[in-house]
Design an enzyme around this catalytic site. Structure first.
Site, PDB file in Angstrom:
ATOM      1  N   GLU A  63       0.838  -1.190   0.000  1.00  0.00           N
ATOM      2  CA  GLU A  63       0.000   0.000   0.000  1.00  0.00           C
ATOM      3  C   GLU A  63       0.880   1.249   0.000  1.00  0.00           C
ATOM      4  OE1 GLU A  63      -3.832  -1.752   2.440  1.00  0.00           O
ATOM      5  OE2 GLU A  63      -2.509  -0.382   3.478  1.00  0.00           O
ATOM      6  N   CYS A 122       2.169  -1.695  15.088  1.00  0.00           N
ATOM      7  CA  CYS A 122       2.153  -1.325  13.662  1.00  0.00           C
ATOM      8  C   CYS A 122       1.560  -2.470  12.838  1.00  0.00           C
ATOM      9  CB  CYS A 122       3.584  -1.026  13.228  1.00  0.00           C
ATOM     10  SG  CYS A 122       3.800  -0.866  11.451  1.00  0.00           S
ATOM     11  N   CYS A 161       7.261  -4.350  15.195  1.00  0.00           N
ATOM     12  CA  CYS A 161       6.669  -3.428  16.182  1.00  0.00           C
ATOM     13  C   CYS A 161       5.201  -3.826  16.401  1.00  0.00           C
ATOM     14  CB  CYS A 161       6.741  -1.989  15.700  1.00  0.00           C
ATOM     15  SG  CYS A 161       8.412  -1.479  15.272  1.00  0.00           S
ATOM     16  N   CYS A 219       3.325   8.900   0.772  1.00  0.00           N
ATOM     17  CA  CYS A 219       3.933   8.044   1.792  1.00  0.00           C
ATOM     18  C   CYS A 219       4.109   6.683   1.123  1.00  0.00           C
ATOM     19  CB  CYS A 219       2.994   7.956   2.988  1.00  0.00           C
ATOM     20  SG  CYS A 219       3.540   6.787   4.233  1.00  0.00           S
ATOM     21  N   CYS A 243       7.324  -6.140   7.082  1.00  0.00           N
ATOM     22  CA  CYS A 243       8.477  -5.583   7.799  1.00  0.00           C
ATOM     23  C   CYS A 243       8.947  -6.601   8.825  1.00  0.00           C
ATOM     24  CB  CYS A 243       8.090  -4.278   8.499  1.00  0.00           C
ATOM     25  SG  CYS A 243       9.496  -3.475   9.301  1.00  0.00           S
ATOM     26  N   CYS A 277      -0.306   6.555   9.888  1.00  0.00           N
ATOM     27  CA  CYS A 277       0.989   5.943  10.218  1.00  0.00           C
ATOM     28  C   CYS A 277       0.766   4.574  10.832  1.00  0.00           C
ATOM     29  CB  CYS A 277       1.725   6.778  11.262  1.00  0.00           C
ATOM     30  SG  CYS A 277       2.300   8.327  10.661  1.00  0.00           S
TER      31      CYS A 277
HETATM   32  N1  SAH Z   1       9.846   1.507   9.428  1.00  0.00           N
HETATM   33  C1  SAH Z   1      10.029   2.900   9.487  1.00  0.00           C
HETATM   34  C2  SAH Z   1       9.119   3.665   8.559  1.00  0.00           C
HETATM   35  C3  SAH Z   1       7.701   3.206   8.419  1.00  0.00           C
HETATM   36  S1  SAH Z   1       6.665   3.428   9.809  1.00  0.00           S
HETATM   37  C4  SAH Z   1       9.877   3.390  10.911  1.00  0.00           C
HETATM   38  O1  SAH Z   1       9.412   2.647  11.752  1.00  0.00           O
HETATM   39  O2  SAH Z   1      10.272   4.532  11.148  1.00  0.00           O
HETATM   40  C5  SAH Z   1       6.314   5.177   9.782  1.00  0.00           C
HETATM   41  C6  SAH Z   1       6.032   5.777  11.151  1.00  0.00           C
HETATM   42  O3  SAH Z   1       4.769   5.339  11.652  1.00  0.00           O
HETATM   43  C7  SAH Z   1       7.055   5.384  12.204  1.00  0.00           C
HETATM   44  O4  SAH Z   1       7.418   6.484  12.986  1.00  0.00           O
HETATM   45  C8  SAH Z   1       6.275   4.386  13.033  1.00  0.00           C
HETATM   46  O5  SAH Z   1       6.802   4.236  14.314  1.00  0.00           O
HETATM   47  C9  SAH Z   1       4.910   4.999  13.013  1.00  0.00           C
HETATM   48  N2  SAH Z   1       3.841   4.085  13.415  1.00  0.00           N
HETATM   49  C10 SAH Z   1       3.784   2.747  13.255  1.00  0.00           C
HETATM   50  N3  SAH Z   1       2.622   2.263  13.732  1.00  0.00           N
HETATM   51  C11 SAH Z   1       1.930   3.319  14.209  1.00  0.00           C
HETATM   52  C12 SAH Z   1       0.658   3.466  14.806  1.00  0.00           C
HETATM   53  N4  SAH Z   1      -0.141   2.424  15.000  1.00  0.00           N
HETATM   54  N5  SAH Z   1       0.264   4.710  15.153  1.00  0.00           N
HETATM   55  C13 SAH Z   1       1.057   5.784  14.931  1.00  0.00           C
HETATM   56  N6  SAH Z   1       2.263   5.702  14.367  1.00  0.00           N
HETATM   57  C14 SAH Z   1       2.705   4.489  14.005  1.00  0.00           C
HETATM   58 FE1  SF4 Z   2       8.435  -1.855  10.548  1.00  0.00          FE
HETATM   59 FE2  SF4 Z   2       6.138  -0.756  11.332  1.00  0.00          FE
HETATM   60 FE3  SF4 Z   2       8.159  -0.979  13.050  1.00  0.00          FE
HETATM   61 FE4  SF4 Z   2       8.319   0.784  11.008  1.00  0.00          FE
HETATM   62  S1  SF4 Z   2       6.882   0.836  12.717  1.00  0.00           S
HETATM   63  S2  SF4 Z   2       9.910  -0.655  11.723  1.00  0.00           S
HETATM   64  S3  SF4 Z   2       7.185  -0.376   9.431  1.00  0.00           S
HETATM   65  S4  SF4 Z   2       7.067  -2.687  12.098  1.00  0.00           S
END
Ligand code: SAH
Ligand code: SF4
Length: 369
Positions: free
Chosen positions: A95, A122, A119, A108, A115, A340
């Protein structure tokens, strides 16, 4: 579908020149084709009308011109956020999101299918890791949206590597894409209009510091202490302690003299206390930085909830009182799961929004259920 055929968007300009020379074409064809691809945004050799017919045919035989195909899209209620589901040649999907606000038209984009960082808050992390995207797949996500805004007489203004995946875990392809977007003879987007967001891969941050293009760096911190950070970001574990990330960031700032953004997703009763705000302020004091606070966006498998607004404001206040610039990221496209951390490769039909099949393209049975 062509298998084993290279995407035209995988090629650098010198590589295109080598190919054209090999098939006996004059040097000026390189610039013509490059302009079609990256200026006119034409991805069909038949429409490159100043090329001879036999070259058009040869290009069509030798290259894929649609390494990613937008098979579905959803639009937010205010029509300012579009999320596209893109099918790759091997049938996997990613996406990417287009956001229209004020003077900005920001994409974006994704760097990986899934990934590996895991996390828990996420959606991309929850789906696991499938594979890296190729340069062409990264580039073409952006071109798809560039074509869409060009139809309105506009151009993209900003790119953020904040979609699916960890960009610094796919460094070579991501950086090649950055160079492609920047190329003044092609897409011509200023490096300062691009942001790479990382969960904190130390080697990648150090390498970014040595690159000549001044793209922006954002580091997803989410916690001021290692124990909590490791709970939120499993990969952080022993491999990326905060002290090492901060050392790499300091080195990055010393070399580049550029401001670094820290992203901090606020989770209720988890990382949002005023003591944690103070710890964060102590960690960042004196650093050329900015904090982006993101109220946690809901994802299906996340055990955590967003911080209520008054607490988020109080958290921000602690940072600003300590001289750390901090802003609250405006949440956009949440109802279409385009915020995000909400991106996931899946059929978009179930989402509570305006689903629009993409005109002029057939939807695959698998994509439409
Ligand atoms: N992997 C990279 C970039 C993609 S995620 C990273 O983690 O930085 C982009 C941003 O969205 C990151 O700052 C991540 O921590 C944030 N993010 C992930 N899940 C989220 C959520 N459920 N709510 C708000 N921000 C989130
Ligand atoms: Fe990967 Fe999501 Fe963590 Fe970014 S926030 S490193 S996309 S798992």
């Amino acid at each position: 579908m062509k298998n084993q055929v290279q995407s035209i968007f995988d090629l650098t300009k010198p590589e295109l020149a080598v190919y054209l020379q090999r098939i006996g074409q004059p040097r000026f064809r390189v610039d013509q084709i490059w302009q079609w691809l990256y200026r006119a945004l034409v991805n069909d050799p038949d429409r490159m009308y100043n090329l001879p017919k036999d070259l058009q045919q040869r290009l069509a035989e030798d290259f894929i011109f649609h390494p990613v195909e937008e098979i579905q899209q959803v639009v937010s209620a205010d029509q300012r956020t579009y999320k596209g589901l893109f099918r790759l040649q091997d049938g996997q999907t990613v996406e990417a999101v287009l956001m229209l606000y004020a003077q900005r038209r920001t994409v974006c984009l994704s760097s990986q299918v899934g990934c590996a960082m895991g996390c828990a808050f996420c959606a991309t992390g929850q789906m696991g890791f499938m594979r890296n995207l190729t340069v062409g797949e990264i580039v073409d996500q952006v071109l798809c949206f560039a074509r869409r805004v060009a139809a309105q007489g506009e151009a993209l203004t900003n790119l953020v590597f904040m979609g699916m995946g960890e960009p610094l875990a796919n460094y070579p392809a991501v950086w090649a894409a950055v160079e492609r977007f920047h190329d003044p003879t092609g897409f011509d987007l200023g490096a300062r209009r691009m942001t790479i967001s990382t969960v904190g891969l130390v080697k990648g941050i150090r390498k970014l510091a040595t690159e000549s293009l001044p793209v922006n760096l954002a580091v997803s911190l989410h916690a001021p202490q290692d124990t909590l950070r490791q709970e939120l970001i499993p990969i952080a574990g022993p491999r990326y302690p905060i002290a090492e990330i901060m050392a790499a960031v300091r080195e990055y700032i010393a070399i580049t003299n550029r401001r670094v953004s820290f992203e901090y997703a606020l989770m209720r009763d988890k990382n949002d206390s005023l003591e944690q705000a103070q710890d964060l302020a102590d960690l960042l004091k004196g650093l050329l930085c900015h904090v982006n606070l993101i109220p946690l966006n809901p994802t299906p498998g996340s055990p955590w909830q967003p911080t209520p607004q008054p607490q988020a404001d109080a958290f921000r206040e602690v940072l600003t009182r300590n001289g750390i610039p901090a802003t609250m990221r405006v949440r956009r496209g949440i109802e279409i799961q385009a915020g995000c951390g909400q991106l996931w490769s899946k059929d978009l039909k179930g989402e509570n929004s305006l689903l629009q099949p993409v005109l002029g393209r057939k939807m695959s049975p698998s994509a439409t259920g």
